[in-house]
Write a protein that holds these residues in place. Sequence first.
Motif, short mmCIF file in Angstrom:
data_model
loop_
_atom_site.label_atom_id
_atom_site.label_comp_id
_atom_site.label_asym_id
_atom_site.label_seq_id
_atom_site.Cartn_x
_atom_site.Cartn_y
_atom_site.Cartn_z
N GLU A 201 -6.86 -5.51 -11.79
CA GLU A 201 -5.40 -5.54 -11.73
C GLU A 201 -4.88 -4.46 -10.76
O GLU A 201 -3.96 -4.71 -9.97
N ALA A 202 -5.51 -3.29 -10.79
CA ALA A 202 -5.08 -2.21 -9.89
C ALA A 202 -5.28 -2.65 -8.44
O ALA A 202 -4.39 -2.46 -7.60
N ALA A 203 -6.43 -3.25 -8.15
CA ALA A 203 -6.71 -3.66 -6.77
C ALA A 203 -5.70 -4.72 -6.33
O ALA A 203 -5.22 -4.71 -5.19
N ARG A 204 -5.38 -5.63 -7.24
CA ARG A 204 -4.39 -6.68 -6.92
C ARG A 204 -3.03 -6.03 -6.61
O ARG A 204 -2.39 -6.35 -5.61
N ARG A 205 -2.63 -5.09 -7.45
CA ARG A 205 -1.33 -4.45 -7.24
C ARG A 205 -1.33 -3.61 -5.95
O ARG A 205 -0.32 -3.54 -5.26
N ILE A 206 -2.45 -2.97 -5.66
CA ILE A 206 -2.52 -2.14 -4.44
C ILE A 206 -2.39 -3.04 -3.21
O ILE A 206 -1.64 -2.73 -2.26
N ARG A 207 -3.07 -4.19 -3.23
CA ARG A 207 -2.98 -5.11 -2.08
C ARG A 207 -1.54 -5.60 -1.91
O ARG A 207 -1.01 -5.67 -0.80
N LYS A 208 -0.91 -5.94 -3.04
CA LYS A 208 0.49 -6.42 -3.00
C LYS A 208 1.41 -5.31 -2.46
O LYS A 208 2.30 -5.56 -1.64
N PHE A 209 1.15 -4.08 -2.90
CA PHE A 209 1.97 -2.95 -2.46
C PHE A 209 1.81 -2.74 -0.94
O PHE A 209 2.80 -2.54 -0.22
N ILE A 210 0.58 -2.84 -0.45
CA ILE A 210 0.35 -2.63 0.98
C ILE A 210 1.01 -3.76 1.79
O ILE A 210 1.58 -3.54 2.86
N ASP A 211 0.96 -4.95 1.22
CA ASP A 211 1.62 -6.08 1.86
C ASP A 211 3.13 -5.81 1.99
O ASP A 211 3.73 -6.01 3.06
N ALA A 212 3.71 -5.32 0.91
CA ALA A 212 5.16 -4.99 0.92
C ALA A 212 5.43 -3.87 1.93
O ALA A 212 6.43 -3.90 2.67
N LEU A 213 4.52 -2.91 1.99
CA LEU A 213 4.66 -1.80 2.94
C LEU A 213 4.65 -2.33 4.38
O LEU A 213 5.49 -1.96 5.21
N ASP A 214 3.73 -3.26 4.64
CA ASP A 214 3.64 -3.86 5.98
C ASP A 214 4.93 -4.60 6.35
O ASP A 214 5.29 -4.69 7.52
N HIS A 215 5.58 -5.16 5.33
CA HIS A 215 6.80 -5.93 5.60
C HIS A 215 8.07 -5.08 5.48
O HIS A 215 9.18 -5.62 5.44
N GLY A 216 7.89 -3.77 5.37
CA GLY A 216 9.06 -2.89 5.29
C GLY A 216 9.80 -2.99 3.97
O GLY A 216 10.99 -2.65 3.89
N ASP A 217 9.10 -3.47 2.93
CA ASP A 217 9.78 -3.67 1.64
C ASP A 217 9.55 -2.53 0.65
O ASP A 217 9.78 -2.69 -0.53
N VAL A 218 9.06 -1.38 1.14
CA VAL A 218 8.84 -0.24 0.25
C VAL A 218 9.83 0.85 0.66
O VAL A 218 9.91 1.20 1.84
N ALA A 219 10.57 1.35 -0.31
CA ALA A 219 11.55 2.42 -0.01
C ALA A 219 10.80 3.68 0.38
O ALA A 219 9.83 4.07 -0.28
N THR A 220 11.21 4.30 1.49
CA THR A 220 10.57 5.53 1.95
C THR A 220 11.62 6.62 2.04
O THR A 220 12.82 6.34 1.95
N ALA A 221 11.15 7.85 2.24
CA ALA A 221 12.10 8.98 2.29
C ALA A 221 13.09 8.80 3.42
O ALA A 221 14.27 9.12 3.32
N THR A 222 12.60 8.22 4.55
CA THR A 222 13.47 8.11 5.73
C THR A 222 14.14 6.75 5.81
O THR A 222 15.24 6.64 6.33
#
Length: 402
Positions: A379-400
Amino acid sequence: MFSQRIERAAASGTQQITAEVDRLRRRGIDIVDLGAGEPDFATPQHVKAAAVAAIADDFTRYTPNTGVRELREAICGRYAADYGVAFDPDQVIATAGGKQALFNAAMALYEPGDEVITHAPGWPSIVEQIKLAGAAPVAVRTHAEDGFRLHAAAVLEAFTPRTKAIVVNSPGNPTGALVAEPDLERIAGEAAARGVWVVLDLCYEELIYDDAPHNLPRVLLDRLPDRFVVTGSLSKDHAMTGWRCGWAIGSHAFIQACNTVQGHATSNVSSITQRAAIEALTGPQECVAAMRNEYRERRDLLLRLLAAEPRVRCVRPGGAFYLFPDVSELLSPDGLRTSTDFAQALLRDGQVAVTPGEAFDAPGFVRLSYAASRDDLDEAARRIRKFIDALDHGDVATATGS
Ligand code: GLU
């Protein structure tokens, strides 16, 4: 307001993750926890039964500060069986986990003006204990490119006339790397010539997955019988983190010094824990082998699962129960800048807890504990892949950014 010693030291980065996961779970958030460095197994039944019997027998009073003799004999028994080295029980002090054993050593040995060499990435408490003792930590860096090997040459280069001690952790937290016997031989030889102590933290000694010579206690005993310290623990190999039982082994004079420190701090390890620890060390050991085999499988499973994402670059560790991937390719000045940002965003958006490399003096890395069920690893690996996918698409909130 507070002492300089407290101003110098930082809180434990590994314990902060445990506290944060606890806080989120209390709010009903479903977290997969690969942050905490602690077994998910229950303490073996026969060990628990020994503790219950201790309570029923009213074995609930003070014991000698260094621990009951039967426990210290049992600890010597482990080192005789595993390494063929003969310690006597008066060379042993039982401590509240391996952490107190290292803390006793820090208080007994280090002082202002001293330098103490450690290796980085490394477990944060080692460095902070050196600072709490008023000494200066000197980190020798190890590198993912060669499996985080601690090179004797790098340690020898770090020696100065101020060097008081070297602290070596093998298998290491967070890298899982093993120190090679020839490297420790060279380090111990030089330490002996210069009057320097070597402190060897073996808290993961029973969790080594591949055949590798690792008789480090013998190396130290042969080369510096008066200035070595070996510390160990039941926390990891017997799934006993909450019981708080570890130990330090050294010369009689060193153990007397630890006895003084501990005698004014916590006194003896809980009497009930001591009875459980005797059973853990002298009773059936199949439980340890079973947990070790399961950890090996989990290590290989998590490595396979993460191999799908080449920007999470893992070294295959030889021991302990952590992967320590380099995630720096996923960081950027206008996105997640640091591995702390990465770990926080992964916890918030991906609901997976990992420990940022900054806690181990290793920015750009994160630590994943595989002392978690196979379902949780999946489950962790699945969530990490999904998170990285969102990061690639600019869908993760960042400090900047967003
Ligand atoms: N040793 C464990 C870890 O590294 C437990 C936390 C701690 O005491 O530092 O996560």
